[in-house]
Design an enzyme around this catalytic site. Structure first.
Site, PDB file in Angstrom:
ATOM      1  N   ASN A 184       2.409   1.379   4.343  1.00  9.41           N
ATOM      2  CA  ASN A 184       2.682   0.112   5.036  1.00  9.41           C
ATOM      3  C   ASN A 184       2.386   0.194   6.536  1.00  9.41           C
ATOM      4  OD1 ASN A 184       5.523  -2.155   5.605  1.00  9.41           O
ATOM      5  ND2 ASN A 184       3.396  -2.656   5.217  1.00  9.41           N
ATOM      6  N   CYS A 197       0.869  -1.182   0.000  1.00 10.00           N
ATOM      7  CA  CYS A 197       0.000   0.000   0.000  1.00 10.00           C
ATOM      8  C   CYS A 197       0.904   1.230   0.000  1.00 10.00           C
ATOM      9  CB  CYS A 197      -0.967  -0.026   1.186  1.00 10.00           C
ATOM     10  SG  CYS A 197      -0.168   0.003   2.802  1.00 10.00           S
ATOM     11  N   ASP A 245      -8.339   4.256   1.253  1.00 10.11           N
ATOM     12  CA  ASP A 245      -7.326   4.596   2.248  1.00 10.11           C
ATOM     13  C   ASP A 245      -8.019   5.077   3.518  1.00 10.11           C
ATOM     14  OD1 ASP A 245      -5.307   5.630   3.757  1.00 10.11           O
ATOM     15  OD2 ASP A 245      -4.428   6.830   2.147  1.00 10.11           O
ATOM     16  N   CYS A 273      -1.309   0.766   7.399  1.00  5.95           N
ATOM     17  CA  CYS A 273      -2.755   0.475   7.531  1.00  5.95           C
ATOM     18  C   CYS A 273      -3.167  -0.747   6.703  1.00  5.95           C
ATOM     19  CB  CYS A 273      -3.600   1.681   7.109  1.00  5.95           C
ATOM     20  SG  CYS A 273      -3.381   3.132   8.147  1.00  5.95           S
ATOM     21  N   ARG A 274      -3.338  -0.546   5.395  1.00  5.72           N
ATOM     22  CA  ARG A 274      -3.957  -1.589   4.569  1.00  5.72           C
ATOM     23  C   ARG A 274      -3.085  -2.828   4.392  1.00  5.72           C
ATOM     24  NH1 ARG A 274      -5.196   2.603  -0.101  1.00  5.72           N
ATOM     25  NH2 ARG A 274      -3.229   3.336   0.767  1.00  5.72           N
ATOM     26  N   SER A 275      -1.816  -2.647   4.024  1.00  2.00           N
ATOM     27  CA  SER A 275      -1.017  -3.847   3.736  1.00  2.00           C
ATOM     28  C   SER A 275      -0.669  -4.670   4.982  1.00  2.00           C
ATOM     29  CB  SER A 275       0.230  -3.515   2.894  1.00  2.00           C
ATOM     30  OG  SER A 275       1.076  -2.613   3.544  1.00  2.00           O
TER      31      SER A 275
HETATM   32  P1  4NP Z   1      -1.662   2.852   4.136  1.00  2.00           P
HETATM   33  O1  4NP Z   1      -2.278   4.212   4.718  1.00  2.00           O
HETATM   34  O2  4NP Z   1      -1.122   3.198   2.764  1.00  2.00           O
HETATM   35  O3  4NP Z   1      -2.840   1.953   4.071  1.00  2.00           O
HETATM   36  O4  4NP Z   1      -0.593   2.421   5.092  1.00  2.00           O
HETATM   37  C1  4NP Z   1      -1.598   5.436   4.791  1.00  2.00           C
HETATM   38  C2  4NP Z   1      -0.609   5.615   5.713  1.00  2.00           C
HETATM   39  C3  4NP Z   1       0.015   6.851   5.806  1.00  2.00           C
HETATM   40  C4  4NP Z   1      -0.350   7.880   4.959  1.00  2.00           C
HETATM   41  C5  4NP Z   1      -1.335   7.688   4.022  1.00  2.00           C
HETATM   42  C6  4NP Z   1      -1.953   6.459   3.936  1.00  2.00           C
HETATM   43  N1  4NP Z   1       0.261   9.154   5.069  1.00  2.00           N
HETATM   44  O5  4NP Z   1      -0.116  10.055   4.342  1.00  2.00           O
HETATM   45  O6  4NP Z   1       1.191   9.294   5.893  1.00  2.00           O
END
Ligand code: 4NP
Length: 154
Positions: A14, A11, A124, A16-18
């Protein structure tokens, strides 16, 4: 797909989703005796490298009996040959992974194994509320079960 397949979830950050998808596939693989499946996760961005998974995601998973662990890392070009399957959270991430170069891994979307949401993006949840985390947990849970079913049948 053999029982010894290796899967990398990717994702943006790294956190949240992954890591959620990684934890869910590991959870279901253990529960069904598929110990040979190798599972990891990474982000296309390195801003959160070394950090623990997002506490909201960890709490949502814990309520549902799933443990999310590990620390964030950025994907590398070497990952494109190190894994059989790379599953991306959305089409933007998929394009970014493809732009890292050529490799032997098959690159698809995380929801391609969901019974109804194949081809769709995982939203997201980072800037949203708690409901977003529950939704992401539920759709990734279905997709990971679908992937494991496919591994089991092959
Ligand atoms: P992920 O979510 O891609 O599912 O881990 C996010 C984590 C951090 C950010 C955006 C999405 N950020 O903007 O820091």
């Amino acid at each position: 797909m053999s029982d010894r397949v290796s899967v990398l979830f990717v994702c943006l950050g790294n956190i949240c989703r992954s890591p959620m998808a990684e934890a869910l596939l590991r959870h279901h693989a253990h529960a069904t005796g598929h110990e040979g499946v190798h599972i990891d996760s990474a982000g296309v961005g390195g801003w959160h490298a070394g950090e623990s998974p997002d506490s909201r995601m960890v709490a949502t998973a814990k309520k549902n009996g799933v443990v999310v662990e590990g620390s964030a890392r950025k994907i590398t070009a070497a990952d494109l040959n190190a894994f059989d399957l790379i599953l991306c959270s959305d089409t933007e991430i998929l394009d970014q992974v493809r732009s890292l170069g050529n490799g032997s891994a098959r690159i698809e979307l995380m929801l391609d194994y969901h019974p109804e949401l194949s081809g769709e993006n995982v939203p997201d949840p980072y800037y949203g509320g708690g409901d977003g985390f529950i939704h992401v947990f539920e759709i990734l849970n279905e997709s990971c079960r679908g992937l494991l079913d496919k591994i089991r049948r092959s």
